[in-house]
Design an enzyme around this catalytic site. Structure first.
Site, short mmCIF file in Angstrom:
data_model
loop_
_atom_site.label_atom_id
_atom_site.label_comp_id
_atom_site.label_asym_id
_atom_site.label_seq_id
_atom_site.Cartn_x
_atom_site.Cartn_y
_atom_site.Cartn_z
N ARG A 1 0.96 -1.09 0.01
CA ARG A 1 -0.07 0.04 0.14
C ARG A 1 0.75 1.19 -0.06
NH1 ARG A 1 -5.69 -0.41 1.72
NH2 ARG A 1 -6.16 -2.37 0.71
N ARG B 1 -3.62 6.77 0.64
CA ARG B 1 -4.14 7.88 1.25
C ARG B 1 -3.18 8.60 2.42
NH1 ARG B 1 -9.26 4.87 3.67
NH2 ARG B 1 -7.81 3.15 3.36
N ARG C 1 -7.34 12.35 -5.64
CA ARG C 1 -8.71 11.65 -5.24
C ARG C 1 -9.86 12.67 -5.22
NH1 ARG C 1 -9.70 10.02 0.30
NH2 ARG C 1 -10.75 7.97 0.64
N ASP D 1 -6.90 -3.28 -7.18
CA ASP D 1 -7.41 -3.55 -6.12
C ASP D 1 -7.73 -5.19 -6.43
OD1 ASP D 1 -8.48 -2.51 -3.35
OD2 ASP D 1 -9.78 -4.40 -4.05
N TYR E 1 -15.12 -11.91 0.35
CA TYR E 1 -15.62 -10.61 0.09
C TYR E 1 -16.94 -11.01 -0.99
CZ TYR E 1 -12.03 -7.96 2.05
OH TYR E 1 -11.01 -7.45 2.77
O1 CP3 Z 1 0.00 -1.62 -2.45
C1 CP3 Z 1 -0.48 -0.66 -3.04
O2 CP3 Z 1 0.04 0.56 -3.27
C2 CP3 Z 1 -1.24 -1.24 -4.41
C3 CP3 Z 1 -2.77 -0.95 -4.39
C4 CP3 Z 1 -3.57 -2.00 -3.51
C5 CP3 Z 1 -4.89 -1.53 -3.18
N1 CP3 Z 1 -5.55 -2.38 -2.68
C6 CP3 Z 1 -5.44 -0.13 -3.36
C7 CP3 Z 1 -6.47 0.40 -2.37
C8 CP3 Z 1 -3.52 -3.18 -3.13
C9 CP3 Z 1 -2.23 -4.20 -3.53
C10 CP3 Z 1 -4.97 -3.53 -2.56
C11 CP3 Z 1 -5.00 -5.04 -2.01
C12 CP3 Z 1 -6.29 -5.19 -1.15
N2 CP3 Z 1 -7.46 -4.62 -1.46
C13 CP3 Z 1 -6.27 -6.31 -0.28
C14 CP3 Z 1 -5.36 -7.10 0.10
C15 CP3 Z 1 -4.03 -6.42 1.07
C16 CP3 Z 1 -4.62 -5.78 2.16
O3 CP3 Z 1 -4.63 -4.51 2.31
O4 CP3 Z 1 -5.07 -6.65 2.99
C17 CP3 Z 1 -7.65 -6.04 0.04
C18 CP3 Z 1 -8.38 -6.88 1.20
C19 CP3 Z 1 -8.36 -5.07 -0.63
C20 CP3 Z 1 -9.83 -4.72 -0.66
C21 CP3 Z 1 -9.93 -3.45 -0.17
N3 CP3 Z 1 -9.89 -2.42 -0.78
C22 CP3 Z 1 -10.46 -2.95 1.05
C23 CP3 Z 1 -11.00 -3.55 2.09
C24 CP3 Z 1 -10.51 -1.85 0.81
C25 CP3 Z 1 -11.27 -0.58 1.91
C26 CP3 Z 1 -10.40 -0.70 2.99
C27 CP3 Z 1 -9.26 0.70 2.90
O5 CP3 Z 1 -8.07 0.52 3.14
O6 CP3 Z 1 -9.63 1.88 2.40
C28 CP3 Z 1 -10.15 -1.27 -0.25
C29 CP3 Z 1 -9.80 0.00 -0.93
C30 CP3 Z 1 -8.47 0.43 -1.59
N4 CP3 Z 1 -7.54 -0.36 -2.34
C31 CP3 Z 1 -7.93 1.70 -1.16
C32 CP3 Z 1 -6.53 1.60 -1.98
C33 CP3 Z 1 -5.74 2.55 -1.88
C34 CP3 Z 1 -8.56 2.85 -0.65
C35 CP3 Z 1 -9.24 3.63 -1.44
C36 CP3 Z 1 -9.31 5.14 -1.03
O7 CP3 Z 1 -9.97 5.42 -0.46
O8 CP3 Z 1 -8.49 5.78 -1.78
#
Ligand code: CP3
Length: 346
Positions: free
Chosen positions: A25, A29, A38, A75, A151
C-alpha cells in the site's frame, strides 16, 4: 525476463548482498498527492481503471522515495467486478458487493470476457513500465481465491466469515467450483500483468489466518498451488510472492506446498522462527509492523534494525507486515528507507 531487476535478483538468484525495499500500500491515502488526485477522481474504480490515473498513482511514491519497486495501483476486488459482480467502494465504509449466497449463484459469474474487462490494468502497467526507471521492479498482484471469495460471499469485510465458512462446510463441492474458477481467472490475470510489464507478482491472502488446518490446505494452499503452476508455466523467471496473512505455523506447509518463491511475513511472525523454518524453501519478505511506521522515533529504528539483522544473510525483501495505514507520516517512510539503505550501504 531480466534477472537483474531487484526483486528477481534476491528472490530467484538468492542475492544477499543487497536488501531491496518496497511497502505494501505504498500508493494511497497517506500521500498528499494521492489525496489530491482523489479529489479530482472521486470514484475508486475510475482511479483504478483509467490507465493514466492508475499509472500516475503507481508512480507517486517512487517520485518521492528511493524505493526498489512499484506496485500497480489496482485492487484485489477487480476480479469479482470483472466476473460481473456488483462491487462498489463507499467513502469510509470499505467495499460493498452484492453477495453470492449459495452454489446456484455461481451461474451469475461470467468468466468469459473477464480478462478483456481488466484490460485497463494492463494498459496502466505498460504506461508505468515506460516511465519507470528500468532498474526498478514492477509488481503485479491479485487476491488469493479464499480472500476474494470471502468478499464475494460476505458482501464486504467480515469479522466472523460465517457465511463463507457455512458455504464451505455445507456445500464443499460448489465452494471448490468457486475456488477453481477464481484460481483460473487469477492465474490468467497475473500472466496478463506479466505480459504487460510486471517482473514480479504477489498473491494477497489477507484472510488466510482464519482458516483451520484442513480448510487451509483445501482453500488456501490448493488453489494457490494451481495459480503458481499456471503462472510459472507461462512466465518462467518471474518470482511469485505469496502473502498468507496470519498463517502462523502453517506458513511452513504453505511455503513447501504452494511452490511460491517467496513468502510475505506478517508482523506477528517471529523472525528467528521464519529464518529457521522457511529459508531453505523460500525467500522472505517483511515484516515491519505498520503501526511502528506511524509511531516513528527510536522504536521504529530499533524494529527496522532487528529485521535487517535477523535476515542479513538470507534472501530478504524489506517490507511491512501489512499495508501502510492512512495516518502514516510521510517522513517516517523516508526514515525507514534511509535506515535500510545505510545498513549495508545498499
Ligand atoms: O499496495 C499498493 O499500493 C497497491 C494498491 C492496492 C490497493 N488494494 C489499493 C486500495 C493493493 C495491493 C490492494 C490490495 C487489497 N485490496 C487487499 C489485500 C491487501 C490488504 O490490504 O489486506 C484487500 C483485502 C483489498 C480490498 C479493499 N480495497 C478494501 C478492504 C478496501 C477498503 C479499506 C481501505 O483500506 O480503504 C479497499 C480500498 C483500497 N484499495 C484503497 C486503496 C488505496 C483505499 C481507497 C481510497 O479510499 O482511496
Amino acid at each position: 525476463m531480466s534477472l537483474t531487476l531487484p526483486l528477481p535478483r534476491v528472490i530467484l538468484q538468492k542475492d544477499t548482498t543487497r536488501t531491496p525495499v518496497w511497502f505494501m500500500r505504498q500508493a494511497g491515502r497517506y500521500l498528499p498527492e494521492y489525496r489530491a488526485l482523489r479529489e479530482q477522481y472521486r470514484d475508486f474504480w475510475t482511479r483504478c481503471f483509467t490507465p493514466e490515473v492508475a499509472a500516475e498513482i503507481t508512480l507517486q511514491p517512487l517520485r518521492r522515495f528511493d524505493l526498489d519497486a512499484a506496485i500497480i495501483f489496482s485492487d484485489i476486488l477487480t476480479v469479482p467486478w470483472a466476473l460481473g459482480q456488483h462491487v462498489r467502494f463507499e467513502a469510509g465504509e470499505g467495499p460493498k458487493l452484492s453477495p453470492l449466497t449459495h452454489g446456484n449463484d455461481l451461474v451469475f459469474l461470467k468468466p468469459e470476457g473477464a480478462l478483456q474487462r481488466l484490460a485497463p490494468v494492463y494498459a496502466a502497467l505498460r504506461l508505468v513500465r515506460e516511465q519507470l526507471d528500468p532498474a526498478k521492479s514492477l509488481i503485479g498482484f491479485a487476491g488469493a481465491p479464499w480472500t476474494v471469495a470471502t468478499y464475494m460471499i460476505e458482501g464486504g469485510g467480515s469479522r466472523t466469515f460465517s457465511r463463507a465458512f457455512r458455504w464451505l462446510y455445507e456445500d464443499p463441492a460448489s465452494f471448490n467450483t468457486l475456488m477453481e474458477l477464481l484460481a483460473r481467472i487469477t492465474a490468467d490475470h497475473l500472466i496478463a500483468q506479466v505480459r504487460a510489464g510486471a517482473d514480479t507478482v504477489q498473491i494477497f491472502d489477507t484472510w488466510a489466518g482464519v482458516l483451520p488446518e484442513v480448510p487451509f490446505r483445501d482453500v488456501c494452499i490448493r488453489p494457490t498451488r494451481a495459480i503458481v503452476d499456471a503462472v510459472r508455466a507461462a512466465c518462467p523467471g518471474v518470482p511469485i510472492i505469496g502473502f498468507p496473512k496470519g498463517a502462523g505455523a502453517k506458513l511452513a506447509t504453505y511455503a513447501q506446498d504452494t511452490g511460491v518463491d517467496a513468502v510475505g511475513l506478517d508482523p506477528m511472525t517471529p523472525l528467528q522462527w521464519a529464518r529457521d523454518t522457511l529459508c531453505g524453501t523460500v525467500a522472505l519478505q517483511g515484516n515491519l509492523d505498520p503501526l511502528l511506521l506511524v509511531a516513528g522515533g527510536p522504536a521504529l529504528d530499533t524494529a527496522v534494525d532487528r529485521i535487517l539483522g535477523a535476515f542479513a544473510d538470507v534472501p530478504h525483501v524489506f517490507n511491512l507486515g501489512h499495508g501502510i495505514v492512512p495516518e502514516t507520516p510521510v517522513a517516517h517512510v523516508a526514515q525507514v528507507l534511509e535506515r535500510v539503505r545505510q545498513y549495508r550501504q545498499n
